[in-house]
Design a protein around this motif. Structure first.
Motif, PDB file in Angstrom:
ATOM      1  N   LEU A 209       4.308  52.602  99.742  1.00 34.58           N
ATOM      2  CA  LEU A 209       3.985  52.369  99.046  1.00 34.58           C
ATOM      3  C   LEU A 209       2.605  53.226  98.049  1.00 34.58           C
ATOM      4  O   LEU A 209       1.406  53.021  96.659  1.00 34.58           O
ATOM      5  N   SER A 210       1.863  54.368  98.311  1.00 36.86           N
ATOM      6  CA  SER A 210       1.249  55.275  97.841  1.00 36.86           C
ATOM      7  C   SER A 210       2.119  55.768  96.678  1.00 36.86           C
ATOM      8  O   SER A 210       1.649  55.639  96.043  1.00 36.86           O
ATOM      9  N   CYS A 211       3.090  55.666  96.378  1.00 32.36           N
ATOM     10  CA  CYS A 211       4.475  56.216  95.712  1.00 32.36           C
ATOM     11  C   CYS A 211       4.906  54.925  94.606  1.00 32.36           C
ATOM     12  O   CYS A 211       4.153  55.424  93.279  1.00 32.36           O
ATOM     13  N   LEU A 212       4.347  53.987  95.385  1.00 36.30           N
ATOM     14  CA  LEU A 212       4.690  52.705  94.638  1.00 36.30           C
ATOM     15  C   LEU A 212       2.839  52.619  93.799  1.00 36.30           C
ATOM     16  O   LEU A 212       3.124  52.265  92.419  1.00 36.30           O
ATOM     17  N   LEU A 213       2.188  53.114  94.219  1.00 33.31           N
ATOM     18  CA  LEU A 213       0.401  52.582  93.519  1.00 33.31           C
ATOM     19  C   LEU A 213       0.738  54.272  92.098  1.00 33.31           C
ATOM     20  O   LEU A 213      -0.285  53.657  91.276  1.00 33.31           O
ATOM     21  N   TYR A 250      -3.707  49.891 107.058  1.00 32.20           N
ATOM     22  CA  TYR A 250      -3.414  50.737 105.803  1.00 32.20           C
ATOM     23  C   TYR A 250      -2.606  49.574 105.092  1.00 32.20           C
ATOM     24  O   TYR A 250      -3.444  50.031 103.289  1.00 32.20           O
ATOM     25  N   SER A 251      -1.943  49.936 105.437  1.00 28.39           N
ATOM     26  CA  SER A 251      -0.600  49.379 104.261  1.00 28.39           C
ATOM     27  C   SER A 251      -1.063  47.889 104.046  1.00 28.39           C
ATOM     28  O   SER A 251      -0.704  48.194 103.056  1.00 28.39           O
ATOM     29  N   ILE A 252      -1.334  46.646 104.895  1.00 24.01           N
ATOM     30  CA  ILE A 252      -1.699  45.967 103.617  1.00 24.01           C
ATOM     31  C   ILE A 252      -3.400  46.004 103.068  1.00 24.01           C
ATOM     32  O   ILE A 252      -3.078  45.459 102.010  1.00 24.01           O
ATOM     33  N   GLU A 253      -3.825  46.728 103.277  1.00 25.43           N
ATOM     34  CA  GLU A 253      -4.906  47.395 102.095  1.00 25.43           C
ATOM     35  C   GLU A 253      -4.068  47.996 100.981  1.00 25.43           C
ATOM     36  O   GLU A 253      -4.434  47.575  99.656  1.00 25.43           O
ATOM     37  N   PHE A 258      -2.131  47.299  95.289  1.00 25.41           N
ATOM     38  CA  PHE A 258      -0.681  46.915  94.681  1.00 25.41           C
ATOM     39  C   PHE A 258      -1.001  45.315  93.397  1.00 25.41           C
ATOM     40  O   PHE A 258      -0.823  45.967  92.967  1.00 25.41           O
ATOM     41  N   THR A 259      -0.946  44.575  94.523  1.00 23.88           N
ATOM     42  CA  THR A 259      -1.572  43.194  93.578  1.00 23.88           C
ATOM     43  C   THR A 259      -2.398  43.287  92.454  1.00 23.88           C
ATOM     44  O   THR A 259      -2.190  42.341  91.558  1.00 23.88           O
ATOM     45  N   ILE A 260      -3.670  43.954  92.787  1.00 23.34           N
ATOM     46  CA  ILE A 260      -4.807  43.635  92.247  1.00 23.34           C
ATOM     47  C   ILE A 260      -4.178  44.492  90.966  1.00 23.34           C
ATOM     48  O   ILE A 260      -4.468  44.249  89.504  1.00 23.34           O
ATOM     49  N   LYS A 261      -3.327  45.699  91.210  1.00 23.85           N
ATOM     50  CA  LYS A 261      -3.287  45.929  89.538  1.00 23.85           C
ATOM     51  C   LYS A 261      -2.047  45.577  89.017  1.00 23.85           C
ATOM     52  O   LYS A 261      -1.958  45.531  87.964  1.00 23.85           O
ATOM     53  N   SER A 262      -1.303  44.726  89.353  1.00 22.98           N
ATOM     54  CA  SER A 262      -0.718  43.904  88.978  1.00 22.98           C
ATOM     55  C   SER A 262      -0.554  42.821  87.947  1.00 22.98           C
ATOM     56  O   SER A 262       0.026  42.554  86.920  1.00 22.98           O
TER      57      SER A 262
END
Length: 460
Positions: A209-213, A250-253, A258-262
């Motif tokens: 998730l860090s990579c995706l962000l 942490y992964s939930i946050e 990610f959704t907000i950036k989308s």
């Protein structure tokens, strides 16, 4: 008779029916509970005949070649293929660009049995081209997904995932990033559950998730990459609902972020001309974001008890996207599907499911005590929501002062916002009123009057 026909040295194009019938027999027999030895021998003959056909490729159409390769892949899923023979078959058509997808399917089946996952990922990167319409992304992802799904040893899966993360972080070519982005999402969508692996899997999910962000910002002005983000959101939605053991607080946050950036990618789309297909992709992205947020609320609400201000902040860009901006009539401002998906999301937030409420109240035997517990749980939930929900009304009023909204869309959004008034007390209503200017107060008063007239539930 079929085996004899397949082994015939005079096998020609007109005898393709023998191959069709052979595949039927093989699939039928392996569908039976009592498997016989016939299919194994017939499969070997099928491979030999396929090699013979492809050796004379010029006599067969691309459709025939695609069918042969796809059939070999299907057979490989139900019985062991003779590795050397199939490799020779692949070499015969390797340079034919019209059969690359079928070829990729076959290689994924063949090489996954030998653990060559790094090779398969490299082949995916080489095959994936968003500008090449003949290569279907869904079929590519399903093919390599089959390989990931069938990894039987935890250490192998872990090492493959770590290898992909390392390669992803070393990518320098911006135009290639979306391929690794997709590949990482495919890996996350096929996480198996190994008894000894939960802590490590949770750690790898966080790293992924860090990579995706880190890389999603690159897609902000790249409308052609939106499908990759939609695919990622679908993976996250399924993780939240079906593989909750993979996730931590942490992964939930991270998913929330990610959704907000989308959502900001959706807002950025208002500033440029979009083709019809790009408009449809933006609409799908909007709906996918609301579905991820809904799943977070439905399945992970217990992790959000002190984080409602974060998830509610994600509602504001969704509302803004539905207004008609001064720059013109954006596609989402007329999308009833998007408005309905927002309404459903708001309903999930303000009207928690019975299972959550009963589960949180630790149901007891006495019905009256149980009712008290349920009431107490709902009161606590509403009290937590009240701290952040006024910001939604304030932002809606602020946007309504500056922009217009399509009447049909407004009806749906207003009904959704009425749910907020059901939760707020006079204290929050006074806070909202005092935070607005004169024009905003006028609009808020009209809005609240409509709620009392049409939206508020009454005994009569």
């Amino acid at each position: 008779k079929l085996e004899k026909k397949l082994k015939s040295s005079k096998f020609e194009k007109k005898n393709m029916n023998a191959l069709y019938l052979s595949l039927y027999f093989i699939e039928c027999e392996f569908a039976l509970e009592n498997k016989l030895e016939l299919s194994s021998d017939l499969a070997k003959s099928f491979v030999q005949c396929s090699k013979k056909c492809l050796f004379k490729e010029e006599f067969f159409s691309d459709n025939d070649v695609n069918w042969i390769l796809s059939s070999l892949a299907e057979i490989g899923k139900i019985t062991q293929l003779p590795y050397d023979d199939v490799k020779e078959t692949i070499k015969l058509v390797w340079k034919n660009n019209n059969v690359q997808l079928s070829l990729f399917k076959l290689v994924c089946v063949l090489e996954s049995n030998n653990g060559k996952y790094d090779y398969l990922m490299a082949l995916y990167i080489n095959s994936r081209d968003k500008n090449q319409s003949s290569i279907n992304y869904n079929e590519l992802s399903n093919s390599i997904g089959y390989s990931f799904k069938n990894i039987e040893e935890y250490r192998t899966f872990e090492q493959t995932w770590i290898f992909l993360l390392q390669v992803f972080q070393e990518v320098n070519d911006v135009d290639e990033i979306y391929k690794y982005f997709e590949l990482l999402c495919i890996m996350m969508s096929h996480i198996p559950r190994f008894d000894e692996s939960q802590d490590m899997i949770q750690s790898l999910v966080i790293q992924s998730l860090s990579c995706l962000l880190d890389y999603i910002d690159i897609f902000t002005n790249d409308s052609s990459a939106i499908d990759s983000i939609i695919g990622c959101l679908e993976v996250l939605r399924n993780l939240i609902s079906g593989k909750q053991w993979c996730l931590t607080q942490y992964s939930i946050e991270q998913i929330l972020c990610f959704t907000i950036k989308s959502e900001y990618i959706i807002l950025a789309s208002d500033h440029g001309e979009l083709s019809s297909s790009e408009q449809n992709s933006i609409e799908s992205l909007y709906i996918s974001v609301t579905q991820v947020l809904s799943n977070l609320i439905l399945f992970q609400r217990f992790r959000l008890s002190n984080r409602y201000h974060i998830i509610i902040s994600a509602f504001i860009p969704l509302i803004e996207s539905l207004f008609v901006k001064k720059s013109g009539d954006n596609h989402l401002s007329t999308s009833k599907a998007c408005a309905t998906s927002f309404q459903r999301l708001m309903s999930n937030l303000c009207e928690p499911s019975g299972s959550f409420v009963s589960g949180s109240s630790h149901s007891v035997g006495d019905s009256s005590a149980s009712a008290v517990a349920l009431t107490s749980t709902m009161s606590t939930l509403k009290a937590r929501l009240r701290k952040s929900l006024p910001s939604v009304i304030l932002n809606y009023i602020s946007l309504a002062v500056r922009y217009n909204m399509n009447l049909e869309i407004k009806e749906v959004i207003v009904d959704a916002l009425f749910l907020i008034f059901d939760i707020l007390t006079m204290n929050e209503l006074k806070l909202i009123n005092s935070s607005l200017d004169s024009h905003g107060r006028t609009l808020f008063k009209s809005f609240y009057d409509d709620y009392k007239k049409y939206g508020k539930w009454r005994e009569d």
